[in-house]
Write a protein that holds these residues in place. Structure first.
Motif, mmCIF file in Angstrom:
data_model
loop_
_atom_site.group_PDB
_atom_site.id
_atom_site.type_symbol
_atom_site.label_atom_id
_atom_site.label_comp_id
_atom_site.label_asym_id
_atom_site.label_seq_id
_atom_site.Cartn_x
_atom_site.Cartn_y
_atom_site.Cartn_z
ATOM 1 N N LEU A 1 7.088 14.627 2.280
ATOM 2 C CA LEU A 1 7.476 13.255 1.923
ATOM 3 C C LEU A 1 8.935 13.011 2.242
ATOM 4 C CD1 LEU A 1 5.648 12.636 -1.472
ATOM 5 C CD2 LEU A 1 5.290 11.408 0.672
ATOM 6 N N GLY A 2 9.784 13.993 1.946
ATOM 7 C CA GLY A 2 11.201 13.869 2.251
ATOM 8 C C GLY A 2 11.446 13.682 3.737
ATOM 9 N N ARG A 3 10.662 14.367 4.555
ATOM 10 C CA ARG A 3 10.785 14.258 6.008
ATOM 11 C C ARG A 3 10.372 12.881 6.494
ATOM 12 N NH1 ARG A 3 7.983 14.491 10.384
ATOM 13 N NH2 ARG A 3 5.955 14.778 9.398
ATOM 14 N N LEU A 4 9.474 12.224 5.775
ATOM 15 C CA LEU A 4 8.960 10.927 6.192
ATOM 16 C C LEU A 4 9.857 9.752 5.786
ATOM 17 C CD1 LEU A 4 5.181 11.415 5.373
ATOM 18 C CD2 LEU A 4 6.278 11.494 7.618
ATOM 19 N N ARG A 5 10.815 10.027 4.925
ATOM 20 C CA ARG A 5 11.711 8.945 4.483
ATOM 21 C C ARG A 5 12.533 8.408 5.638
ATOM 22 N NH1 ARG A 5 14.739 10.738 -0.876
ATOM 23 N NH2 ARG A 5 15.696 8.774 -0.402
ATOM 24 N N LYS A 6 12.938 7.136 5.504
ATOM 25 C CA LYS A 6 13.760 6.478 6.545
ATOM 26 C C LYS A 6 15.083 7.173 6.689
ATOM 27 C CE LYS A 6 12.023 1.831 5.630
ATOM 28 N NZ LYS A 6 12.355 0.534 5.139
ATOM 29 N N SER B 1 8.922 3.842 5.714
ATOM 30 C CA SER B 1 8.614 2.825 6.721
ATOM 31 C C SER B 1 7.110 2.749 6.950
ATOM 32 C CB SER B 1 9.311 3.203 8.022
ATOM 33 O OG SER B 1 8.834 2.415 9.078
ATOM 34 N N LEU B 2 6.650 1.558 7.320
ATOM 35 C CA LEU B 2 5.239 1.394 7.677
ATOM 36 C C LEU B 2 4.887 2.224 8.908
ATOM 37 C CD1 LEU B 2 4.430 -2.397 7.143
ATOM 38 C CD2 LEU B 2 3.634 -0.440 5.819
ATOM 39 N N ASP B 3 5.872 2.597 9.698
ATOM 40 C CA ASP B 3 5.625 3.448 10.868
ATOM 41 C C ASP B 3 5.010 4.787 10.466
ATOM 42 O OD1 ASP B 3 6.821 1.457 12.342
ATOM 43 O OD2 ASP B 3 8.724 2.513 12.578
ATOM 44 N N ALA C 1 14.277 9.585 -7.298
ATOM 45 C CA ALA C 1 14.874 9.690 -5.967
ATOM 46 C C ALA C 1 13.880 9.334 -4.868
ATOM 47 C CB ALA C 1 15.397 11.105 -5.746
ATOM 48 N N MET C 2 12.615 9.250 -5.196
ATOM 49 C CA MET C 2 11.568 8.998 -4.203
ATOM 50 C C MET C 2 11.117 7.544 -4.313
ATOM 51 S SD MET C 2 10.000 10.696 -1.789
ATOM 52 C CE MET C 2 10.317 12.397 -2.194
ATOM 53 N N GLN C 3 11.947 6.640 -3.840
ATOM 54 C CA GLN C 3 11.633 5.209 -3.897
ATOM 55 C C GLN C 3 10.691 4.834 -2.757
ATOM 56 O OE1 GLN C 3 12.616 3.173 -6.353
ATOM 57 N NE2 GLN C 3 13.638 4.908 -7.310
ATOM 58 N N SER C 4 9.679 4.047 -3.074
ATOM 59 C CA SER C 4 8.718 3.647 -2.048
ATOM 60 C C SER C 4 9.379 2.829 -0.939
ATOM 61 C CB SER C 4 7.555 2.881 -2.672
ATOM 62 O OG SER C 4 8.016 1.787 -3.424
ATOM 63 N N ASN D 1 0.832 -1.207 0.000
ATOM 64 C CA ASN D 1 0.000 0.000 0.000
ATOM 65 C C ASN D 1 0.864 1.253 0.000
ATOM 66 O OD1 ASN D 1 -2.407 -1.373 -0.102
ATOM 67 N ND2 ASN D 1 -2.906 -1.097 2.051
ATOM 68 N N VAL D 2 1.967 1.224 0.756
ATOM 69 C CA VAL D 2 2.900 2.349 0.747
ATOM 70 C C VAL D 2 3.430 2.550 -0.670
ATOM 71 C CG1 VAL D 2 5.160 3.168 1.541
ATOM 72 C CG2 VAL D 2 3.557 2.160 3.174
ATOM 73 N N GLU D 3 3.837 1.472 -1.315
ATOM 74 C CA GLU D 3 4.351 1.558 -2.685
ATOM 75 C C GLU D 3 3.303 2.144 -3.623
ATOM 76 O OE1 GLU D 3 5.768 -2.328 -3.813
ATOM 77 O OE2 GLU D 3 7.099 -2.407 -2.077
ATOM 78 N N TYR D 4 2.080 1.676 -3.511
ATOM 79 C CA TYR D 4 0.993 2.172 -4.359
ATOM 80 C C TYR D 4 0.791 3.673 -4.157
ATOM 81 C CZ TYR D 4 -3.662 3.087 -6.109
ATOM 82 O OH TYR D 4 -4.726 3.649 -6.766
#
Length: 73
Positions: free
Chosen positions: A68-73, A36-38, A29-32, A10-13
């Motif tokens: 989105l950038g802030r949410l990346r691992k 994180s699921l978190d 650069a924005m790979q799903s 679902n994250v990937e979608y």
């Protein structure tokens, strides 16, 4: 698609849908897999904003991409 369950697919979608809708120049650069699921609920919130908007201003797109950038691992 049922997005009520936090799954990696679902994250990937959602990430792919956001990238497509925003026509992101830096989409590669924005790979799903970088998400994180978190952060599922935050990603879903962004997804819903993007999908519900017929038109986004440049500043809105920049803010969403920044978030989105802030949410990346």
């Amino acid at each position: 698609m049922d997005l009520s369950t936090p799954t990696q697919s679902n994250v990937e979608y959602m990430i792919e849908s956001i990238k497509t809708k925003l026509k992101m120049a830096s989409a590669a650069a924005m790979q799903s897999s970088a998400f994180s699921l978190d952060k599922y609920e935050d990603i879903r919130d962004i997804y819903e904003v993007v999908m519900d908007s017929d038109r986004l201003s440049i500043s809105q797109v920049e803010a969403l991409v920044s978030e989105l950038g802030r949410l990346r691992k």
